[in-house]
Enzyme design. Structure first.
Site, short mmCIF file in Angstrom:
data_model
loop_
_atom_site.label_atom_id
_atom_site.label_comp_id
_atom_site.label_asym_id
_atom_site.label_seq_id
_atom_site.Cartn_x
_atom_site.Cartn_y
_atom_site.Cartn_z
CB SER A 63 -1.47 2.13 -6.51
OG SER A 63 -0.91 2.20 -5.22
CD1 TRP A 111 7.73 7.38 -5.65
CD2 TRP A 111 9.04 8.02 -3.96
NE1 TRP A 111 7.15 8.50 -5.08
CE2 TRP A 111 7.94 8.91 -4.03
CE3 TRP A 111 10.01 8.23 -2.97
CZ2 TRP A 111 7.78 9.98 -3.16
CZ3 TRP A 111 9.85 9.30 -2.10
CH2 TRP A 111 8.74 10.15 -2.20
CG LEU A 140 6.89 -5.01 -8.91
CD1 LEU A 140 5.70 -4.10 -9.10
CD2 LEU A 140 7.96 -4.30 -8.07
N GLY A 167 10.91 3.09 26.14
CA GLY A 167 10.74 4.41 26.76
C GLY A 167 11.51 5.46 25.99
CD GLU A 177 9.17 -4.19 -4.29
OE1 GLU A 177 8.55 -5.01 -4.99
OE2 GLU A 177 10.32 -3.82 -4.52
N GLY A 178 3.75 -2.58 -3.87
CA GLY A 178 2.33 -2.83 -3.66
C GLY A 178 2.02 -2.35 -2.26
CB THR A 179 0.08 0.51 -0.88
OG1 THR A 179 -1.20 0.18 -1.44
CG2 THR A 179 0.74 1.58 -1.76
#
Lengths: 391, 250
Positions: free
Chosen positions: A138, A163, A245, A345, A369-371
């Site tokens: 971040s 990542w 981004l 279910g 991509e930006g929390t």
């Protein structure tokens, strides 16, 4: 799904044709194999040539670079349809288009554009985007990857990225690195790094319980030497990767709706055919509440996206508006996927159905991509003018 | 090689159909439409022929209301060069009227090959292709499952019950296309954008009065639930009896 709010009337004939063509491609080529790919933890590479032929990579970039030259609403609809298949498939296209082709288009030299963009549109070169680091997610401004200019004009890059979608598949990586100390506002620059350069290593990250049909890697750059013309000349400062981004998360706002639509369609059809207590479970109020909420949130999300796309086409959209759409649509999609899973279910936990796969995927989309939390702070700052970020 | 492909816009056959108030036709409200499947195969085959020969032009033709332009534009986005819309309030149920209007348009077009789908997915008549051939005085090959053309000559394969026949014919000719011959390509995104700039000519169809009238359209009866007669070998005599007396299939 049924177009409950006649949103198609907000779309042009071409936009609908683009969506329907990609929809058919996904129905024929992604849906039949994706459950198995997910279980196997394998990105379906075999669909890349078909996606390229269709023209989805960098579809909103100009025709002169071999791209389709679509507007942003058509581009968004492509992302929606791809993620109706799987978030991993949409991620692949997002990275290729918004995170690799876009920075080359926006910050590259004419030679770089001519060399890379047509081959990337054709799927002949696959790219990845290296911004996030093991200790800087971040807070990308804190990155430690460094590029040092040599006396002959070449650059030597050292650092690690984490990542990274498509990391082990890619032939080129857009690597973001500091070129100076933090007092230099333009210290962070972008580099086009061929992944076969000596010192470059990509390792798949193992043990993912989400985005299993997508390659995620760690990149290690150890004295990676690239020529002078590897630098994206117009990149400068953190603003450059953040612009990429913004492009990508615009597509994610649409994509998340695709996952939500897949879950809604599956849940509503299941509710009409699954018999319990001698009648379809769709006849019970609790399931109707689930379906009504899903439908409502999808319709709201679609209206949000169409307007955002129109603003983007007019060059009037702001990163904060994109934050709002990404934050909202991924959030509602995660809820919809979970409720769809529950409506199904016990069957809902099987890979034969799509709800749990989407549910697990969307947890990554919620974070990347930006929390969700960071977008909350972006909006908080937009409302109050006060910065609630860490530093 | 100049090829015309005649296409029809039909409802999505997966739809749940309703009959209109007068009981004569299908109620089109809320239905989705697309190019008829066999016509899509014909467009694909035509494109493949011109691509293989490295020359030629594919022209798509459709008769009907303005909405058929959507199907024409789809064919343009697949790669057809231009489109002709023969405007009519509706597609006449009388295939001969359609064939006359198409023949009037195609007659002077200088086409080497005129292609149709084997039949339209909605009416399933399969008559417009052969009738158009007759009106133009051209050889006709129907339900073609494989097609090769070279200058002045065509070779077609037709599937028969338990056999196949290979037919040779001179060009110009009319052929109608069966399924399984070629999977229609996805309109590419560039193709969709390019289709906007391709010529689409719209003009009134020369339609004679229709000589057929549909008096009634009805849906198949609702399916009845199955009946369990019993289990295991003990149930066989009763099953055989019912198959003989009730179902009358034995």
């Amino acid at each position: 799904m049924q177009d409950f709010y006649n949103i198609d009337s907000l779309l042009s004939e071409e936009e609908i044709a683009v969506r329907d063509s990609v929809r058919r491609f996904v129905d024929d080529n992604v849906l039949p194999i994706i459950g198995e790919c997910y279980v196997e933890g394998r990105f379906p590479k075999e669909i890349v040539p078909g996606l390229a032929e269709l023209g989805v990579f960098g579809a909103n970039l100009p025709e002169e670079y071999g791209c389709a030259g679509l507007n942003n609403v058509a581009y968004g609809l492509i992302m929606q349809e791809l993620e109706r298949g799987d978030s991993g498939v949409r991620s692949f296209a997002s990275v290729q288009g918004a995170l690799v082709m876009y920075p080359i288009y926006a910050f590259g030299s004419e030679e770089q554009k001519q060399h890379y963009l047509p081959k990337m549109a054709a799927g002949e070169i696959i790219g990845c985007f290296g911004l996030t680091e093991p200790d800087f997610g971040s807070n990308p401004a804190g990155m430690i990857t460094m590029a040092r200019e040599q006396s002959d004009g070449s650059w030597v890059i050292n650092g690690a990225k984490m990542w990274i979608t498509n990391g082990s598949t890619a032939q080129v990586a857009i690597v973001w690195a500091k070129t100076n100390d933090d007092k230099d506002q333009r210290s962070i620059r972008g580099f086009i790094v061929p992944t076969n350069t000596t010192g470059f290593c990509a390792k798949d990250q193992k043990g993912k319980l989400s985005l299993r049909a997508s390659d995620t890697s760690e990149l290690v750059l150890e004295d990676v030497r690239v020529p002078k013309d590897a630098l994206l000349p117009k990149s400068g400062g953190l603003k450059s990767p953040l612009m990429c981004l913004t492009q990508a998360r615009y597509g994610i706002s649409w994509g998340a709706l695709g996952a939500a639509i897949a879950c809604f369609e599956e849940a509503s059809s299941y509710a009409k055919t699954r018999i319990m207590f001698d009648r379809p479970i769709g006849g019970f109020q609790l399931q109707q509440l689930r379906l009504a909420e899903m439908l409502t949130e999808i319709v709201k999300g679609q209206l949000l996206c169409v307007q955002l796309g129109r603003l983007k086409d007019r060059g009037e959209f702001t990163p904060q508006q994109v934050s709002l759409a990404k934050r909202n649509n991924v959030h509602i999609a995660t809820d919809i996927a979970r409720e769809a899973r529950r409506l199904l279910g016990a069957n809902g936990i099987l890979a034969e159905y799509s709800a749990m796969r989407h549910m697990a995927n969307l947890e990554s989309v919620y974070t990347y991509e930006g929390t969700h939390d960071v977008h909350t702070l972006v909006l908080g700052q937009a409302v109050t003018g006060l910065n609630a970020f860490g530093a | 090689m100049k090829i015309a492909v005649c296409i029809k816009r039909v409802p999505d056959m997966e739809s749940r159909f309703r009959i209109s108030g007068d009981g004569k036709v299908v109620d089109e409200t809320g239905l989705k439409f697309d190019m008829s499947d066999f016509d899509g195969y014909a467009v694909e085959v035509a494109l493949q022929i011109t691509e293989k020969l490295g020359q030629g032009e594919v022209v798509v033709v459709s008769l009907g209301p303005d909405a058929v332009q959507e199907a024409l534009r789809k064919a343009l986005s697949m790669g057809a060069a231009r489109a002709i819309h023969l405007k009519a309030d509706q597609v006449p149920r009388d295939g001969f009227a359609v064939a006359r209007a198409l023949a009037a348009e195609l007659e002077s077009g200088g086409f080497d090959l005129i292609m149709f789908g084997k039949h339209a997915m909605d009416t399933m008549s399969g008559v417009v292709g052969p009738m158009t051939a007759e009106l133009l005085g051209l050889p006709n090959v129907s339900a073609v499952s494989k097609l090769d053309v070279e200058q002045g000559k065509g070779t077609a394969r037709r599937e028969l019950e338990g056999a196949a026949e290979i037919v040779e014919f001179p060009l110009p000719a009319v052929v109608s296309i069966d399924e399984g011959i070629a999977r229609p390509r996805y309109p590419s995104l560039k193709g969709i954008m390019a289709a906007k700039k391709k010529p689409l000519e719209s003009k009134p169809a020369q339609l004679d009065p229709t000589r057929l009238e549909v008096t009634k359209t009805e849906l198949p009866p609702d399916r009845q639930g199955g009946r369990i007669i019993g289990e295991g070998a003990a149930a066989v005599p009763e099953l055989v009896r019912l198959l003989q007396t009730e179902a009358k299939v034995l």
